[in-house]
Design an enzyme around this catalytic site. Sequence first.
Site, PDB file in Angstrom:
ATOM      1  N   SER A  87       0.908  -1.153  -0.140  1.00  0.00           N
ATOM      2  CA  SER A  87      -0.011  -0.178   0.108  1.00  0.00           C
ATOM      3  C   SER A  87       0.896   1.210   0.027  1.00  0.00           C
ATOM      4  O   SER A  87       2.175   1.213  -0.434  1.00  0.00           O
ATOM      5  CB  SER A  87      -0.940  -0.057   1.265  1.00  0.00           C
ATOM      6  OG  SER A  87      -0.145  -0.119   2.351  1.00  0.00           O
ATOM      7  N   LEU A  88       0.465   2.117   0.567  1.00  0.00           N
ATOM      8  CA  LEU A  88       1.123   3.654   0.559  1.00  0.00           C
ATOM      9  C   LEU A  88       1.477   4.096  -0.697  1.00  0.00           C
ATOM     10  O   LEU A  88       2.631   4.621  -1.116  1.00  0.00           O
ATOM     11  CB  LEU A  88       2.342   3.510   1.473  1.00  0.00           C
ATOM     12  CG  LEU A  88       2.018   3.377   2.867  1.00  0.00           C
ATOM     13  CD1 LEU A  88       3.337   3.112   3.600  1.00  0.00           C
ATOM     14  CD2 LEU A  88       1.105   4.099   3.570  1.00  0.00           C
ATOM     15  N   CYS A  89       0.456   3.871  -1.787  1.00  0.00           N
ATOM     16  CA  CYS A  89       0.744   4.222  -3.189  1.00  0.00           C
ATOM     17  C   CYS A  89      -0.450   4.991  -3.607  1.00  0.00           C
ATOM     18  O   CYS A  89      -0.971   4.983  -4.820  1.00  0.00           O
ATOM     19  CB  CYS A  89       1.301   3.075  -3.964  1.00  0.00           C
ATOM     20  SG  CYS A  89      -0.051   1.785  -4.055  1.00  0.00           S
ATOM     21  N   GLY A  90      -1.016   5.867  -2.810  1.00  0.00           N
ATOM     22  CA  GLY A  90      -2.010   6.898  -3.250  1.00  0.00           C
ATOM     23  C   GLY A  90      -3.116   5.966  -3.606  1.00  0.00           C
ATOM     24  O   GLY A  90      -3.645   5.197  -2.870  1.00  0.00           O
TER      25      GLY A  90
END
Length: 324
Positions: A87-90
């Site tokens: 995750s952590l990709c907008g």
Amino acid sequence: MPSLKEIKTRIASVQNTRKITSAMKMVASSKLHHAQTAIQNMLPYGNQLEHILKAFLLCTQEAQTAFGQEHNEVKRAALIVFSSNGSLCGGFNGNVIRMMQQTIEEYKSQGITDIIIYPVGRKVSERVVKMGYKPAGDFFDLADKPNAKECREIAEEVSKKYVNHEFDKVELIYHHFKSAGSQILIRKTFLPIDLSTESIGLDNDRDLTSNVATAKAQEYLRKKGAAQGGRSEEETKPLNDDFIVEPDLESVLTVLIPKQLHLMVYTALLDSVASEHAARMVAMQTATDNADEILRDLNLQFNKSRQAAITNELLDIVGGSVNN
């Protein structure tokens, strides 16, 4: 108003978070560079194969292939959907999942309920299970380590089922990597394969020269490129259309078209991986910029509170001396 100790604790917390986001941005930038290199190494082969195949079919009018023929009625459909494992990709994964759900709803509105999904990436696989569908396989490793062999196996399985009428239509859903700051969500028909010459080179609009994530820097480079006349693009040289077919037409198509289908899956995977790293780099850059802004506000608040405390102490000292 919070105390000086609380503000200092908050500043330390934001600084630690900023270190993490800054490091993740640098890691994503490095991985993006490797993903861009992989695409760059694949493009010459892909472009030439597509050009040879479609020029050959254009000059050979009697060429017929089961991969290019539409089925009379669509009863079973397959989706090959590309997402990431992390995750952590907008909005990268959210956009893919949203388009997959819209596609499934569109099929259901047409009375098509038999839908098979090939999820490449943990995020879309988890969503498929939550929606009550059974994934056609486990392709988690592909999202982290792109592999041409596994892509070929997926393409062979899907194309074989299409020829045997187990699937009537197959679509790809993935992010097309256009530049470090621009990834376009695409829904493309995989089978029946588009063998028209008008579509040659439609996806060859990638900018693989820059890892710039900020909008201001991209705008500057865009204006600079326009002032200098833009990038010079190599034109595809025309091929000799006087083909001599050996051993026979069917054998040649049996080799070329599966290669093109395999390349389409592999290209979509490389585009998706590059788009993931670019989206994560942009998201972490945005988070780092937000942390810098919060730190400026907290430092200003800390200085104001410290000045207020010093002023109050001076007033108490002055007031005490006057009373004495």
